[in-house]
Design a protein around this motif. Structure first.
Motif, PDB file in Angstrom:
ATOM      1  N   VAL A 112      10.055  -1.995   0.748  1.00 36.03           N
ATOM      2  CA  VAL A 112       8.626  -2.324   0.793  1.00 36.03           C
ATOM      3  C   VAL A 112       8.007  -1.924   2.125  1.00 36.03           C
ATOM      4  O   VAL A 112       6.837  -2.202   2.379  1.00 36.03           O
ATOM      5  N   SER A 113       8.780  -1.265   2.971  1.00 36.88           N
ATOM      6  CA  SER A 113       8.253  -0.864   4.278  1.00 36.88           C
ATOM      7  C   SER A 113       7.366   0.370   4.185  1.00 36.88           C
ATOM      8  O   SER A 113       6.537   0.607   5.066  1.00 36.88           O
ATOM      9  N   LYS A 114       7.527   1.176   3.115  1.00 38.04           N
ATOM     10  CA  LYS A 114       6.711   2.372   2.929  1.00 38.04           C
ATOM     11  C   LYS A 114       6.306   2.498   1.462  1.00 38.04           C
ATOM     12  O   LYS A 114       7.149   2.334   0.579  1.00 38.04           O
ATOM     13  N   PRO A 115       5.022   2.790   1.197  1.00 43.12           N
ATOM     14  CA  PRO A 115       4.568   2.917  -0.196  1.00 43.12           C
ATOM     15  C   PRO A 115       5.393   3.897  -1.026  1.00 43.12           C
ATOM     16  O   PRO A 115       5.584   3.672  -2.224  1.00 43.12           O
ATOM     17  N   LYS A 116       5.887   4.970  -0.421  1.00 45.56           N
ATOM     18  CA  LYS A 116       6.642   5.962  -1.195  1.00 45.56           C
ATOM     19  C   LYS A 116       7.975   5.401  -1.691  1.00 45.56           C
ATOM     20  O   LYS A 116       8.611   5.997  -2.559  1.00 45.56           O
ATOM     21  N   TRP A 117       8.392   4.260  -1.147  1.00 52.04           N
ATOM     22  CA  TRP A 117       9.638   3.628  -1.567  1.00 52.04           C
ATOM     23  C   TRP A 117       9.406   2.432  -2.488  1.00 52.04           C
ATOM     24  O   TRP A 117      10.367   1.785  -2.913  1.00 52.04           O
ATOM     25  N   TYR A 118       8.140   2.133  -2.812  1.00 51.56           N
ATOM     26  CA  TYR A 118       7.842   0.955  -3.631  1.00 51.56           C
ATOM     27  C   TYR A 118       8.535   1.015  -4.989  1.00 51.56           C
ATOM     28  O   TYR A 118       8.950  -0.012  -5.535  1.00 51.56           O
ATOM     29  N   ARG A 119       8.624   2.215  -5.564  1.00 46.83           N
ATOM     30  CA  ARG A 119       9.278   2.352  -6.867  1.00 46.83           C
ATOM     31  C   ARG A 119      10.728   1.844  -6.793  1.00 46.83           C
ATOM     32  O   ARG A 119      11.219   1.197  -7.716  1.00 46.83           O
ATOM     33  N   HIS A 120      11.412   2.130  -5.681  1.00 45.00           N
ATOM     34  CA  HIS A 120      12.786   1.671  -5.522  1.00 45.00           C
ATOM     35  C   HIS A 120      12.831   0.140  -5.392  1.00 45.00           C
ATOM     36  O   HIS A 120      13.745  -0.515  -5.897  1.00 45.00           O
ATOM     37  N   GLY A 121      11.825  -0.406  -4.710  1.00 45.74           N
ATOM     38  CA  GLY A 121      11.733  -1.860  -4.601  1.00 45.74           C
ATOM     39  C   GLY A 121      11.554  -2.509  -5.962  1.00 45.74           C
ATOM     40  O   GLY A 121      12.143  -3.546  -6.263  1.00 45.74           O
TER      41      GLY A 121
END
Length: 243
Positions: A14-23
């Motif tokens: 959740v630290s970067k929007p581009k990783w939100y899918r992984h979250g």
């Protein structure tokens, strides 16, 4: 325990929007683990109605704190939830929810407008939206629906995406909303993903029609399942008769 052990990964995703899918995917895994830890049988009907390439507005009934994990575990894809602002105040989980999903203070017109704009943006970006049309958990949760809000129906029509009613008839029996207490009762869980309702060609004048159609579909399912539950748990005449 699974949530605590995976929390560092959540914080990373959740630290970067581009990783939100992984979250979100980690959240889905955690939800499935949570349901399995309860040793609760879960039956899901209607997944075959969903097209993995189609965006939807999902409209489930709201009756328990287990509702979101149930939806996460059962519905595929990168979903966006619209939930009450208080979810962001929950220790540890609140930060995750605040970053991954949409929070709304339903008492604030400004907050509601911002949540609606965020929901439209989510659909435009290819991310389906989950909105509980009752807005809160009622005292008759799982039995009688509260009046539906307009939001999900207006959104589905405005963006011309199908609206999907979802019925979860037994969540309130398994994990009831008891103020200040955590009460877990053994009861099987079920979810019915109803056939998507197309909105192509509908206008905002059809919001009430779509809302009532969805309400009727879910309420009919809840009534049927409550009748079934009562029948299964009513002693037979012979059992009540003296020997």
């Amino acid at each position: 325990m699974p949530f605590i052990t995976s929390y560092p990964l959540f914080r990373l995703f959740v630290s970067k929007p581009k990783w939100y899918r992984h979250g979100h995917m980690l959240n889905r895994i955690w939800s499935k683990v949570q349901l399995r830890m309860y040793l609760m049988p879960v039956k899901v009907r209607g997944r075959e109605f969903l097209d993995p390439n189609q965006k939807y507005v999902f409209a489930p009934n709201h009756s328990s704190f287990i509702d979101i994990p149930m939806v996460l575990a059962a519905i595929p894809g990168f979903l966006n939830f619209v939930g009450k602002k208080s979810l962001t105040k929950v220790p540890l989980w609140g930060l995750i929810y605040d970053r991954l999903y949409i929070s709304v203070d339903r008492k604030s017109a400004v907050s509601s407008a911002k949540a609606y704009i965020s929901s439209k943006k989510s659909l435009e970006e290819g991310r389906s939206v989950v909105i509980f049309p009752e807005g809160t958990i009622s005292e008759e949760a799982g039995k009688e629906l509260l009046p539906f809000k307009d939001g999900p129906f207006k959104l589905a029509i405005e963006k011309q995406v199908p609206l999907v009613p979802i019925s979860m008839p037994y969540n309130h029996l398994f994990l009831p909303d008891v103020k200040g207490k955590l009460v877990i009762r053994y009861h099987r869980l079920e979810m019915t993903i109803h056939r998507p309702i197309p909105t192509e060609g509908l206008t905002l004048q059809d919001v009430e029609f779509l809302k009532q159609q969805t309400f009727s579909i879910i309420q009919e399912e809840l009534h049927a399942k409550n009748h079934e539950h009562q029948y299964r748990n009513t002693p037979s005449v012979s059992a009540l008769s003296p020997a």
